[in-house]
Design a protein around this motif. Structure first.
Motif, PDB file in Angstrom:
ATOM      1  N   THR A   1       0.853  -1.184   0.000  1.00 16.12           N
ATOM      2  CA  THR A   1       0.000   0.000   0.000  1.00 16.12           C
ATOM      3  C   THR A   1       0.892   1.238   0.000  1.00 16.12           C
ATOM      4  OG1 THR A   1      -0.061   0.041   2.415  1.00 16.12           O
ATOM      5  CG2 THR A   1      -1.825  -1.160   1.309  1.00 16.12           C
ATOM      6  N   ALA A   2       0.287   2.378  -0.209  1.00 21.79           N
ATOM      7  CA  ALA A   2       0.928   3.693  -0.092  1.00 21.79           C
ATOM      8  C   ALA A   2       2.147   3.844  -0.997  1.00 21.79           C
ATOM      9  CB  ALA A   2       1.267   3.975   1.366  1.00 21.79           C
ATOM     10  N   ALA A   3       3.217   4.376  -0.452  1.00 25.97           N
ATOM     11  CA  ALA A   3       4.409   4.707  -1.241  1.00 25.97           C
ATOM     12  C   ALA A   3       5.121   3.469  -1.766  1.00 25.97           C
ATOM     13  CB  ALA A   3       5.373   5.537  -0.404  1.00 25.97           C
ATOM     14  N   ALA A   4       5.041   2.366  -1.054  1.00 29.27           N
ATOM     15  CA  ALA A   4       5.678   1.136  -1.519  1.00 29.27           C
ATOM     16  C   ALA A   4       5.034   0.652  -2.802  1.00 29.27           C
ATOM     17  CB  ALA A   4       5.600   0.058  -0.444  1.00 29.27           C
ATOM     18  N   ARG A   5       3.735   0.823  -2.924  1.00 29.92           N
ATOM     19  CA  ARG A   5       3.041   0.436  -4.159  1.00 29.92           C
ATOM     20  C   ARG A   5       3.500   1.297  -5.331  1.00 29.92           C
ATOM     21  NH1 ARG A   5      -3.199  -0.195  -3.918  1.00 29.92           N
ATOM     22  NH2 ARG A   5      -2.537  -2.235  -3.192  1.00 29.92           N
ATOM     23  N   PHE A   6       3.614   2.602  -5.112  1.00 29.28           N
ATOM     24  CA  PHE A   6       4.071   3.499  -6.184  1.00 29.28           C
ATOM     25  C   PHE A   6       5.483   3.150  -6.627  1.00 29.28           C
ATOM     26  CE2 PHE A   6       6.265   7.406  -7.488  1.00 29.28           C
ATOM     27  CZ  PHE A   6       5.524   7.692  -8.630  1.00 29.28           C
ATOM     28  N   SER A   7       6.360   2.899  -5.686  1.00 31.71           N
ATOM     29  CA  SER A   7       7.734   2.537  -6.016  1.00 31.71           C
ATOM     30  C   SER A   7       7.786   1.196  -6.752  1.00 31.71           C
ATOM     31  CB  SER A   7       8.575   2.471  -4.746  1.00 31.71           C
ATOM     32  OG  SER A   7       9.901   2.125  -5.044  1.00 31.71           O
ATOM     33  N   ALA A   8       6.947   0.260  -6.358  1.00 29.65           N
ATOM     34  CA  ALA A   8       6.909  -1.033  -7.032  1.00 29.65           C
ATOM     35  C   ALA A   8       6.388  -0.887  -8.457  1.00 29.65           C
ATOM     36  CB  ALA A   8       6.049  -2.008  -6.249  1.00 29.65           C
ATOM     37  N   LEU A   9       5.397  -0.036  -8.651  1.00 34.96           N
ATOM     38  CA  LEU A   9       4.896   0.202 -10.012  1.00 34.96           C
ATOM     39  C   LEU A   9       5.959   0.873 -10.881  1.00 34.96           C
ATOM     40  CD1 LEU A   9       1.226   1.336  -9.294  1.00 34.96           C
ATOM     41  CD2 LEU A   9       1.983  -0.790 -10.396  1.00 34.96           C
ATOM     42  N   LEU A  10       6.724   1.772 -10.293  1.00 34.70           N
ATOM     43  CA  LEU A  10       7.825   2.408 -11.021  1.00 34.70           C
ATOM     44  C   LEU A  10       8.892   1.375 -11.397  1.00 34.70           C
ATOM     45  CD1 LEU A  10       8.991   5.089 -12.057  1.00 34.70           C
ATOM     46  CD2 LEU A  10      10.059   5.362  -9.829  1.00 34.70           C
ATOM     47  N   ALA A  11       9.196   0.474 -10.469  1.00 30.79           N
ATOM     48  CA  ALA A  11      10.161  -0.596 -10.749  1.00 30.79           C
ATOM     49  C   ALA A  11       9.634  -1.526 -11.834  1.00 30.79           C
ATOM     50  CB  ALA A  11      10.469  -1.384  -9.479  1.00 30.79           C
ATOM     51  N   ALA A  12       8.337  -1.842 -11.809  1.00 31.70           N
ATOM     52  CA  ALA A  12       7.754  -2.705 -12.836  1.00 31.70           C
ATOM     53  C   ALA A  12       7.799  -2.029 -14.202  1.00 31.70           C
ATOM     54  CB  ALA A  12       6.320  -3.066 -12.469  1.00 31.70           C
ATOM     55  N   ALA A  13       7.529  -0.727 -14.249  1.00 33.69           N
ATOM     56  CA  ALA A  13       7.589  -0.001 -15.519  1.00 33.69           C
ATOM     57  C   ALA A  13       9.018   0.041 -16.065  1.00 33.69           C
ATOM     58  CB  ALA A  13       7.042   1.413 -15.343  1.00 33.69           C
ATOM     59  N   LEU A  14       9.976   0.288 -15.197  1.00 34.36           N
ATOM     60  CA  LEU A  14      11.376   0.318 -15.620  1.00 34.36           C
ATOM     61  C   LEU A  14      11.834  -1.060 -16.091  1.00 34.36           C
ATOM     62  CD1 LEU A  14      13.903   2.034 -15.925  1.00 34.36           C
ATOM     63  CD2 LEU A  14      14.426   1.582 -13.534  1.00 34.36           C
ATOM     64  N   ALA A  15      11.445  -2.105 -15.367  1.00 32.06           N
ATOM     65  CA  ALA A  15      11.811  -3.470 -15.774  1.00 32.06           C
ATOM     66  C   ALA A  15      11.158  -3.836 -17.103  1.00 32.06           C
ATOM     67  CB  ALA A  15      11.407  -4.466 -14.691  1.00 32.06           C
ATOM     68  N   ALA A  16       9.916  -3.401 -17.311  1.00 34.74           N
ATOM     69  CA  ALA A  16       9.244  -3.669 -18.579  1.00 34.74           C
ATOM     70  C   ALA A  16       9.927  -2.938 -19.728  1.00 34.74           C
ATOM     71  CB  ALA A  16       7.777  -3.260 -18.489  1.00 34.74           C
ATOM     72  N   ALA A  17      10.362  -1.705 -19.482  1.00 32.79           N
ATOM     73  CA  ALA A  17      11.068  -0.954 -20.521  1.00 32.79           C
ATOM     74  C   ALA A  17      12.403  -1.613 -20.873  1.00 32.79           C
ATOM     75  CB  ALA A  17      11.292   0.487 -20.057  1.00 32.79           C
ATOM     76  N   ILE A  18      13.114  -2.090 -19.865  1.00 37.25           N
ATOM     77  CA  ILE A  18      14.387  -2.785 -20.115  1.00 37.25           C
ATOM     78  C   ILE A  18      14.145  -4.060 -20.911  1.00 37.25           C
ATOM     79  CG2 ILE A  18      16.254  -4.065 -18.987  1.00 37.25           C
ATOM     80  CD1 ILE A  18      16.129  -1.934 -16.744  1.00 37.25           C
ATOM     81  N   THR A  19      13.147  -4.830 -20.514  1.00 40.87           N
ATOM     82  CA  THR A  19      12.840  -6.080 -21.205  1.00 40.87           C
ATOM     83  C   THR A  19      12.400  -5.817 -22.640  1.00 40.87           C
ATOM     84  OG1 THR A  19      12.194  -7.075 -19.120  1.00 40.87           O
ATOM     85  CG2 THR A  19      11.427  -8.165 -21.114  1.00 40.87           C
ATOM     86  N   LEU A  20      11.574  -4.817 -22.842  1.00 39.56           N
ATOM     87  CA  LEU A  20      11.120  -4.480 -24.187  1.00 39.56           C
ATOM     88  C   LEU A  20      12.285  -4.034 -25.066  1.00 39.56           C
ATOM     89  CD1 LEU A  20       8.603  -4.307 -25.958  1.00 39.56           C
ATOM     90  CD2 LEU A  20       8.358  -1.939 -25.233  1.00 39.56           C
ATOM     91  N   THR A  21      13.223  -3.300 -24.507  1.00 36.54           N
ATOM     92  CA  THR A  21      14.388  -2.868 -25.270  1.00 36.54           C
ATOM     93  C   THR A  21      15.267  -4.053 -25.648  1.00 36.54           C
ATOM     94  OG1 THR A  21      14.357  -0.745 -24.152  1.00 36.54           O
ATOM     95  CG2 THR A  21      16.386  -1.330 -25.279  1.00 36.54           C
ATOM     96  N   VAL A  22      15.434  -4.999 -24.742  1.00 32.32           N
ATOM     97  CA  VAL A  22      16.258  -6.177 -25.028  1.00 32.32           C
ATOM     98  C   VAL A  22      15.628  -7.014 -26.135  1.00 32.32           C
ATOM     99  CG1 VAL A  22      17.062  -8.374 -24.066  1.00 32.32           C
ATOM    100  CG2 VAL A  22      17.367  -6.265 -22.777  1.00 32.32           C
ATOM    101  N   PHE A  23      14.316  -7.169 -26.099  1.00 28.97           N
ATOM    102  CA  PHE A  23      13.638  -8.016 -27.073  1.00 28.97           C
ATOM    103  C   PHE A  23      13.113  -7.256 -28.287  1.00 28.97           C
ATOM    104  CE2 PHE A  23      13.292 -10.710 -23.268  1.00 28.97           C
ATOM    105  CZ  PHE A  23      13.870 -11.860 -23.789  1.00 28.97           C
ATOM    106  N   ALA A  24      13.410  -5.971 -28.408  1.00 31.04           N
ATOM    107  CA  ALA A  24      12.922  -5.168 -29.534  1.00 31.04           C
ATOM    108  C   ALA A  24      13.354  -5.708 -30.896  1.00 31.04           C
ATOM    109  CB  ALA A  24      13.351  -3.716 -29.368  1.00 31.04           C
TER     110      ALA A  24
END
Length: 129
Positions: free
Chosen positions: A38-61
């Protein structure tokens, strides 16, 4: 007697973990943290998920035929910076922040992420020697 053409298995393991294991595993862990926190931990986790998705998408582009997109060269240069570790260290910091911010739950996510960090950083240090 070793041959000059024999690959360095530590380096191969590091490159494989760097490109195909760490960001994908952090993506799964960050989504779990976003669902369970909940709260700030959720926001930070969503930011980490977005960054990880961007890295993965770049690797597999290239496999997805997305290298013609104008963002791809910039993303590739960002992933190549610092021997490919700068983006992963930023991802690591954001995911670690989600474990200390208010609202974090389920310490086993932090334990799994800690093992991932130790493995990746251990392989990185081992390739320097």
């Amino acid at each position: 007697m070793s041959s000059l053409m024999e690959p360095n298995y530590t380096l191969l393991a590091f490159l494989f973990a760097q490109k195909f294991v760490y960001a994908e595993a952090v993506f799964v862990l960050a989504l779990l943290r976003a669902l369970l926190a909940t709260a700030a931990a959720r926001f930070s986790a969503l930011l980490a998920a977005a960054l990880a998705a961007a890295i993965t998408l770049t690797v597999f582009a290239p496999a997805l035929n997305l290298q013609a997109h104008p963002v791809y060269p910039v993303a590739t240069r960002a992933l190549d910076h610092g021997q490919g570790m700068t983006a992963l260290l930023c991802l690591m910091a954001v995911m670690l922040a989600s474990g200390v911010l208010p609202g974090h739950r389920h310490r086993w996510i932090d334990a799994l992420h800690g093992l991932l960090c130790l493995g990746l950083l251990g392989l990185w240090i081992a390739t320097m020697f």
